[in-house]
Design an enzyme around this catalytic site. Structure first.
Site, short mmCIF file in Angstrom:
data_model
loop_
_atom_site.label_atom_id
_atom_site.label_comp_id
_atom_site.label_asym_id
_atom_site.label_seq_id
_atom_site.Cartn_x
_atom_site.Cartn_y
_atom_site.Cartn_z
N CYS A 130 0.84 -1.20 0.00
CA CYS A 130 0.00 0.00 0.00
C CYS A 130 0.87 1.26 0.00
O CYS A 130 0.60 2.22 -0.73
CB CYS A 130 -0.95 -0.01 1.19
SG CYS A 130 -0.15 -0.13 2.81
N ILE A 165 -4.32 -8.75 10.30
CA ILE A 165 -3.33 -9.76 10.67
C ILE A 165 -2.27 -9.93 9.60
O ILE A 165 -1.07 -9.97 9.88
CB ILE A 165 -4.03 -11.11 10.95
CG1 ILE A 165 -4.95 -10.99 12.18
CG2 ILE A 165 -3.00 -12.22 11.16
CD1 ILE A 165 -5.78 -12.22 12.43
#
EC number: 1.2.1.10
Length: 297
Positions: A130, A165
């Site tokens: 990202c 996670i």
């Protein structure tokens, strides 16, 4: 509305936040026919939500996709870097096109505003991270406008609630892959990537700051190159914008940006997840258009 026979059949592997946001984005597009959302836990909130949206699900993971390989053409892999390296062995053998949203770095690295047109023949496209999708357009724009980049550092801050996670388990791969991509797309001599996970409530919007030591002759050229690149990113990530225009001080350049998510499923502050999913949709749309063009020739 397009008939389902003219759409690209899609499977999503991974039922966490990224996979679910992708589900809503894919379902909203007339280019795709979403066949499956596949995870590992039959009782997970993600698979329950997918079922409530009338999407076929399975908790058998890759085994399910192996058993149904004739039912889909394209896979979004939103698992983990380690899992993707295993998954892609099957996808490669089966001739499936995979868009990898993990930092596994198995396939061709892609930032849509930079090299989307080069992805036509690839079996596996990797979307880096990202932070990479946010910072690499600026790093590439900088490369176009300066003579040389000696050092490039990217610091991304994201909301804790947007770091699932898989994100936390992939921190080392995140750093390594982001730094590798920064060097590849900017030609910087040295690169560094930092990820800060902010526990503040309410969640803070993703912010990324780029610092560079570079040699340049015309800083107006830097400003123009960055401004042009921002507009290219906004074509597929509408919430992408600068919060710090390019600044210079004794050879150091600073640029700051933020990403507001579209809110398809994730909160608007989760721009870190939205930007990589928007990039994934851009790649998938390009492949869909390429396949349809080939079918008509």
């Amino acid at each position: 509305m397009k008939s389902k026979s003219s759409r690209t059949r899609v499977a999503i592997l991974g039922s966490g936040s990224i996979g679910l946001d992708l589900m809503f984005k894919v379902k909203a597009s007339e280019q795709f026919d979403l066949k499956f959302v596949v995870g590992r836990n039959a009782n997970s909130d993600g698979l329950r939500l997918a079922r409530s949206c009338n999407v076929e699900t399975s908790s058998d993971g890759l085994d399910f996709l192996k058993a149904h390989e004739d039912a889909y053409d394209l896979v979004f892999d939103a698992t983990s870097a380690a899992a993707h390296k295993v998954n892609n062995r099957f996808f490669s053998d089966a001739g499936k096109f995979v868009i990898d949203l993990t930092p596994a770095k198995v396939g061709r690295l892609c930032v849509p505003c930079i090299n989307l047109d080069d992805m036509g023949a690839e079996q596996n496209v990797n979307l880096i991270t990202c932070g990479g999708q946010a910072s690499l357009p600026l790093a590439y724009a900088l490369k176009q406008a300066v003579d040389e980049i000696d050092y490039l550092e990217v610091v991304s801050a994201i909301a804790s609630r947007s770091a699932g996670i898989a994100t936390r388990e992939n921190i080392d791969e995140y750093m390594t892959t982001t730094e590798y991509a920064l060097a590849k797309f900017s030609d910087a001599k040295k690169t560094k990537a930092i990820l800060n996970i902010n526990p503040a409530e309410p969640g803070v919007r993703m912010q990324t700051t780029l610092y560079a030591y570079a040699r340049y002759r015309d800083f107006d050229r830097v400003r123009a190159s960055v401004a042009d690149m921002v507009e290219k990113v906004r074509e597929y990530v509408p919430g992408y914008r600068l919060v710090v225009e390019p600044l210079e001080s004794q050879g150091r350049i600073t640029i700051g940006l933020t990403v507001r998510g579209r809110g398809d499923y994730l909160p608007e502050y989760a721009g870190n997840l939205d930007i990589i999913n928007c990039a994934a949709l851009a790649v998938a749309s390009h492949r869909h258009a390429t396949a349809r063009l080939g079918a008509t020739q």
